[in-house]
Scaffold this motif. Structure first.
Motif, PDB file in Angstrom:
ATOM      1  N   TYR A 109      49.353  66.446  29.324  1.00 57.10           N
ATOM      2  CA  TYR A 109      48.463  67.602  29.210  1.00 57.10           C
ATOM      3  C   TYR A 109      47.300  67.491  30.195  1.00 57.10           C
ATOM      4  O   TYR A 109      46.934  68.466  30.866  1.00 57.10           O
ATOM      5  CB  TYR A 109      47.923  67.710  27.790  1.00 57.10           C
ATOM      6  N   VAL A 143      44.163  73.664  28.559  1.00 58.26           N
ATOM      7  CA  VAL A 143      45.271  72.700  28.550  1.00 58.26           C
ATOM      8  C   VAL A 143      44.741  71.292  28.311  1.00 58.26           C
ATOM      9  O   VAL A 143      45.326  70.518  27.538  1.00 58.26           O
ATOM     10  CB  VAL A 143      46.055  72.780  29.883  1.00 58.26           C
ATOM     11  N   GLY A 160      45.322  68.722  25.147  1.00 54.65           N
ATOM     12  CA  GLY A 160      45.765  67.341  25.266  1.00 54.65           C
ATOM     13  C   GLY A 160      45.066  66.384  24.324  1.00 54.65           C
ATOM     14  O   GLY A 160      45.552  65.263  24.098  1.00 54.65           O
TER      15      GLY A 160
END
Length: 453
Positions: free
Chosen positions: A133, A159, A163
Motif C-alpha cells: 500500500y 492509499v 496501508g
C-alpha cells in the motif's frame, strides 16, 4: 457466533470492498488497462480475506483456513505492488507471485505447527501488504507532484492511509472500541476504490486524446499525400493525353492508330480514377465546397446528357430520355450534380449488355424533384444493393462488361447528394431485371426568374 459491534463493523467493511470490486468490474469492461486488472484482483483478494474474517474467529481459526488467509494476504500484497509497477510500465515477473504466495503460506504453516498464535502467523504477510500500500500510495503522490495533479495527491495519501489498516487488525487483540477500525476501513476502502476508478478514467481519457491527435495528424498527412500525388500524376497524364491527340492527327497504320487510341483510353481512365480519389479525399476531410444556386433541374439534365445518345448507340444500346413537362425548381451545384448524373450513366453503360435499354427520367412531386437512371442489366442481389454506396466497393459485373473503376463513384455521388444538397440517393434492383438509381432533391418555392428557364 457472537454478533457484536465488531462483526457488524466488519460487515460494513466487507460491503465497502464489495461495492468497489463490483463497480471496478463494471467499469473495467469498457476501460481496460493492465494496471486496473491487477487492481481488481487485489480488491477481490481483500474481499475474500475480510469475508473470511467475519467467520474465522468463531470457527476457531482452523489450520487450513489460516494458511489460506496468509496466501490471500500475500496475493493482495503482490497485486497492489504489481498495480504500481504496471502504472510505470515495469511489471513484476509472474514467477514472483508464486514465490510470494508459497513463501507466506509456508511461513503460516510452520508457525501454526510450532503453536504460535494467530497474531504471529499473520504479522509478516500483513506487514508486506502495508508495504505494498505504501509503495502504491507513494508512487501516486510522486506522480501528483510531477504532474501537478491534486487528484493523484489526495488519492495517494488515502492509499497510504489504507496501508495502516492491515497492521491494525486482526493482529492486535480486540479492545472495546476496536470495531471503529472496521468502520474506518470500510470508508477508506470506498475512497481508495473511487480514486482508482477516477485514475482509470483519466488515464483512458488521456490515451484517447493522444490517439485522436495521432489520427488527426495521420489524416492530415494522408490528405497532403493524396493532394501531392494526384497533382504529380495529373501533370504527366496531361502531357500524355496531348501527345496522343497530336499523334492521332498524323497518318498512322491501323495498328498504330489502335495503340494510340488504347493509350488515350487508359489515360482518360487514369484521369477519372485520380479525380475520384481526390474528390473522396476532399469529402472525407470536409473540404469539398458546394456552390448552390436555384435552377430548373430539367435544363441541367439536358446539358449533362447531351451527346450520350451516340455513345449508347455505338454500344448497341437503346437510349431513352423522358423529361417532365412542368418546371423542376431546386437548389443545386450544377457541376457537382452533373458529376452524379455522368457517374450514374457511366454505370448503366458499363453494366447493360448489348441490346439493352437505358432510360433517364425526371419526375416532379409535391415537395421533391427526382431523376432516375434505369437499365436492363443483370441487376443486383439484395446483399450487394445494400453496399453499392460504400467506398471501395466493386459490384460484380456478372455476364455484363467487367466492372472497372476505383469503387468510389457511388460513394462520392452519395456524399454530393446527401451532404451537399440535403437530398437522397438510393437504388432498387432485382437480379436479372435491371437496376434503377434514384436521386431526389427538395423542391424550392417558385421564383421568377428561375435560373435556366
Amino acid at each position: 457466533m457472537e454478533f457484536d459491534l465488531r462483526f457488524f463493523a466488519n460487515l460494513f467493511n466487507v460491503t465497502g470492498i464489495g461495492i468497489v470490486m463490483l463497480v471496478s468490474l463494471l467499469v473495467g469492461t469498457s476501460y481496460s488497462h493492465r494496471f486496473f486488472q491487477a487492481w481488481k484482483y487485489a480488491y477481490l483478494c481483500n474481499f475474500g480475506l475480510i469475508s473470511l474474517e467475519l467467520f474465522a474467529p468463531a470457527l476457531g481459526r482452523p489450520f487450513a483456513l489460516t494458511v489460506f488467509e496468509a496466501a490471500i494476504i500475500a496475493s493482495s500484497a503482490w497485486l497492489f505492488t504489481q498495480t504500481g509497477r504496471l502504472m510505470k510500465a515495469r511489471p513484476l515477473p509472474l514467477w514472483t507471485y508464486g514465490v510470494t504466495c508459497a513463501g507466506f503460506a509456508g511461513w503460516a504453516a510452520a508457525m501454526l505447527m510450532l503453536g504460535q498464535p494467530f497474531a504471529m502467523v499473520a504479522a509478516p504477510p500483513l506487514l508486506c501488504l502495508t508495504i505494498a500500500y505504501f509503495y502504491l500510495g507513494g508512487m501516486l503522490v510522486a506522480r501528483s507532484i510531477r504532474r501537478a495533479n491534486e487528484r493523484y495527491l489526495a488519492f495517494g495519501w488515502f492509499v497510504i492511509l489504507n496501508g495502516l489498516l492491515p497492521i491494525s487488525f486482526p493482529v492486535l487483540e480486540p479492545t472495546p472500541y476496536f470495531w471503529a477500525g472496521y468502520w474506518a476501513a470500510g470508508v477508506t476502502h470506498l475512497l481508495v476504490g473511487i480514486g482508482m476508478i477516477v485514475t482509470l478514467l483519466e488515464t483512458s481519457k488521456r490515451e484517447i486524446q493522444l490517439k485522436n491527435d495521432e489520427l488527426r495528424q495521420l489524416d492530415r498527412m494522408k490528405d497532403e499525400f493524396v493532394s501531392t500525388v494526384t497533382h504529380e500524376l495529373r501533370t504527366p497524364l496531361t502531357a500524355i493525353k496531348g501527345a496522343t491527340w497530336i499523334l492521332d492527327q498524323e497518318p498512322l497504320s491501323a495498328q498504330q492508330s489502335q495503340m494510340v487510341r488504347m493509350v488515350a483510353s487508359h489515360t482518360d481512365r487514369l484521369t477519372r480514377l485520380i479525380g475520384d480519389v481526390l474528390d473522396y479525399s476532399k469529402l472525407e476531410a470536409g473540404h469539398m465546397r458546394f456552390t448552390l444556386a436555384a435552377g430548373d433541374l430539367r435544363h441541367l439534365v439536358q446539358d449533362a446528357v447531351a451527346g450520350y445518345a451516340p455513345i449508347f448507340a455505338a454500344r448497341g444500346l437503346t437510349w431513352r430520355l423522358e423529361l417532365a413537362t412542368e418546371p423542376m425548381p431546386a437548389m443545386f451545384d450544377a457541376d457537382k450534380l452533373t458529376q452524379v448524373i455522368v457517374n450514374l450513366l457511366a454505370n448503366a453503360l458499363k453494366f447493360t449488355p448489348e441490346g439493352g435499354t437505358v432510360t433517364f427520367r425526371t419526375v416532379r412531386e409535391a415537395d421533391q424533384v427526382r431523376f432516375e437512371v434505369s437499365d436492363t442489366g443483370p441487376g443486383l442481389p439484395p446483399e450487394e444493393l445494400a453496399r453499392v454506396f460504400t467506398h471501395f466497393y466493386q459490384v460484380n459485373g456478372g455476364n455484363a462488361r467487367p466492372a472497372k473503376g476505383s469503387g468510389l463513384g457511388l460513394a462520392i455521388c452519395r456524399a454530393i447528394v446527401e451532404e451537399g444538397h440535403l437530398g437522397r440517393i438510393w437504388a432498387e434492383s432485382e437480379p436479372g431485371e435491371g437496376s434503377t438509381f434514384y436521386v431526389s432533391l427538395p423542391v424550392i418555392p417558385a421564383i421568377a426568374p428561375v435560373v435556366g428557364v
